[in-house]
Scaffold this motif. Structure first.
Motif, mmCIF file in Angstrom:
data_model
loop_
_atom_site.group_PDB
_atom_site.id
_atom_site.type_symbol
_atom_site.label_atom_id
_atom_site.label_comp_id
_atom_site.label_asym_id
_atom_site.label_seq_id
_atom_site.Cartn_x
_atom_site.Cartn_y
_atom_site.Cartn_z
ATOM 1 N N CYS A 15 36.210 49.093 36.770
ATOM 2 C CA CYS A 15 36.406 48.767 35.352
ATOM 3 C C CYS A 15 35.050 48.865 34.658
ATOM 4 C CB CYS A 15 36.987 47.365 35.187
ATOM 5 S SG CYS A 15 38.413 47.005 36.222
ATOM 6 N N PHE A 57 36.467 49.716 29.003
ATOM 7 C CA PHE A 57 36.902 48.546 28.233
ATOM 8 C C PHE A 57 36.813 48.804 26.727
ATOM 9 C CE2 PHE A 57 36.437 45.786 32.059
ATOM 10 C CZ PHE A 57 37.687 45.200 31.981
ATOM 11 N N GLU A 69 43.331 48.669 33.081
ATOM 12 C CA GLU A 69 41.901 48.577 32.797
ATOM 13 C C GLU A 69 41.026 49.362 33.770
ATOM 14 O OE1 GLU A 69 43.129 44.707 34.944
ATOM 15 O OE2 GLU A 69 43.946 46.073 33.446
ATOM 16 N N THR A 96 48.429 45.227 34.756
ATOM 17 C CA THR A 96 47.109 44.711 34.380
ATOM 18 C C THR A 96 46.849 43.393 35.089
ATOM 19 O OG1 THR A 96 45.679 44.067 32.534
ATOM 20 C CG2 THR A 96 48.001 43.478 32.359
ATOM 21 N N LEU A 99 44.427 41.485 33.523
ATOM 22 C CA LEU A 99 43.647 40.886 32.447
ATOM 23 C C LEU A 99 44.317 39.631 31.892
ATOM 24 C CD1 LEU A 99 42.633 44.047 30.378
ATOM 25 C CD2 LEU A 99 41.198 42.756 31.975
ATOM 26 N N LYS A 110 42.798 39.353 26.391
ATOM 27 C CA LYS A 110 41.938 40.512 26.622
ATOM 28 C C LYS A 110 42.726 41.823 26.560
ATOM 29 C CE LYS A 110 38.208 38.088 27.355
ATOM 30 N NZ LYS A 110 37.148 38.064 26.313
ATOM 31 N N TRP A 144 38.140 40.262 39.347
ATOM 32 C CA TRP A 144 38.972 39.777 38.235
ATOM 33 C C TRP A 144 38.828 38.276 37.996
ATOM 34 C CZ3 TRP A 144 40.764 44.262 40.659
ATOM 35 C CH2 TRP A 144 40.986 45.345 39.801
#
Length: 265
Positions: free
Chosen positions: A2, A7, A58, A79, A81, A85, A141
């Motif tokens: 990532c 991003f 991501e 995802t 996230l 986000k 993460w």
């Protein structure tokens, strides 16, 4: 996996109203749910779902999102996230979001084995070392509990559907039917049972090399509920219990996670 460039590009991602977002902390069953949703799409459209990009939204290069504009609908977007986000277009489009959770003890154990079994990603010298890092949120993460606290704010939103890994293990037919109804798919009971037979964890594991290549067996290792008891010592178990109580006790998500039967028994 990532990059900062990715991003920045993610902020411009254009979601569609018929996108299906699968959100989860790592090792909570995202690949399992991805397969289930793919089979549901096939059942209603007779078109095999394919995604030429790495499925985690991501992850990848910054041009990924331009290429994804060409993908046919519906697209499945997985995802890891936090809710806040995600790209704003996900919320503006009112895309359906399935949130998959698993009890934190089994999640930690599965994540530990994943790190130590899969080539080319960092490994840990011991379970004790991994546990310390997991509880600090210093793993890929970040913190499970930060992820849970953030999603708890939105878990009862109209466009969000909560799915518990342990519930799917207990009654996959009911779980698939609930997912299908949430996504607006009209399936017969026979179709649901057929999909369920091909989406058990055992079936997924047996076909994992065909569906996911060499990494398949590591993605579908055991899938058991309660495997945490093989690694957690009493002190670690109590530390996790206290963290859960401090972060999620009394919350909507905390109740949905059924912590007591899965993590205190």
């Amino acid at each position: 996996m990532c990059t900062s460039e990715t991003f920045r590009a993610l902020d411009t991602f254009e979601a569609r109203s018929d996108d299906i977002v699968l959100a989860s902390y790592p090792k909570c069953g995202s690949n399992w749910i991805l397969h289930i949703v793919s089979e549901l799409i096939f059942a209603v459209s007779k078109k095999k779902y394919t995604c030429p990009e790495f499925p985690v939204l991501e992850c990848g290069d910054a041009e990924k999102y331009q290429r994804m504009k060409l993908f046919p609908s519906p697209r499945i977007l997985t995802t890891h996230l936090h809710y806040d986000k995600l790209p704003q277009s996900v919320f503006k489009s009112k895309a359906k979001i399935l949130v998959i959770f698993r009890n934190p003890k089994d999640t930690a154990v599965s994540f530990f084995h994943f790190h130590n079994d899969v080539p080319d990603i960092p490994s840990y010298a011991s379970w004790d070392e991994f546990f310390r890092q997991f509880m600090k949120g210093q793993v890929s993460w970040g913190s499970y509990f930060d992820f849970a606290i953030n999603w708890n704010k939105y878990i009862d939103d109209e466009n969000v559907k909560f799915i518990l890994y342990e519930d799917l293990k207990e009654n996959l037919v009911v779980g698939i039917k609930q997912i299908s109804e949430f996504l607006g798919f009209s399936l017969t009971d026979e179709q649901v049972r057929t999909i369920s037979a091909g989406c058990t964890f055992q079936a997924m594991r047996e076909n994992s090399q065909e569906t996911h290549g060499a990494i398949g067996p590591f993605l579908f290792r055991k899938g058991e509920v309660g495997d945490w008891k093989n690694l957690f010592n009493e002190t670690q178990s109590q530390e996790m219990d206290e963290r859960f109580k401090a972060c999620l006790a009394g919350t909507s998500l905390g109740a949905k996670l059924k912590y007591e039967p899965h993590c205190l028994a």
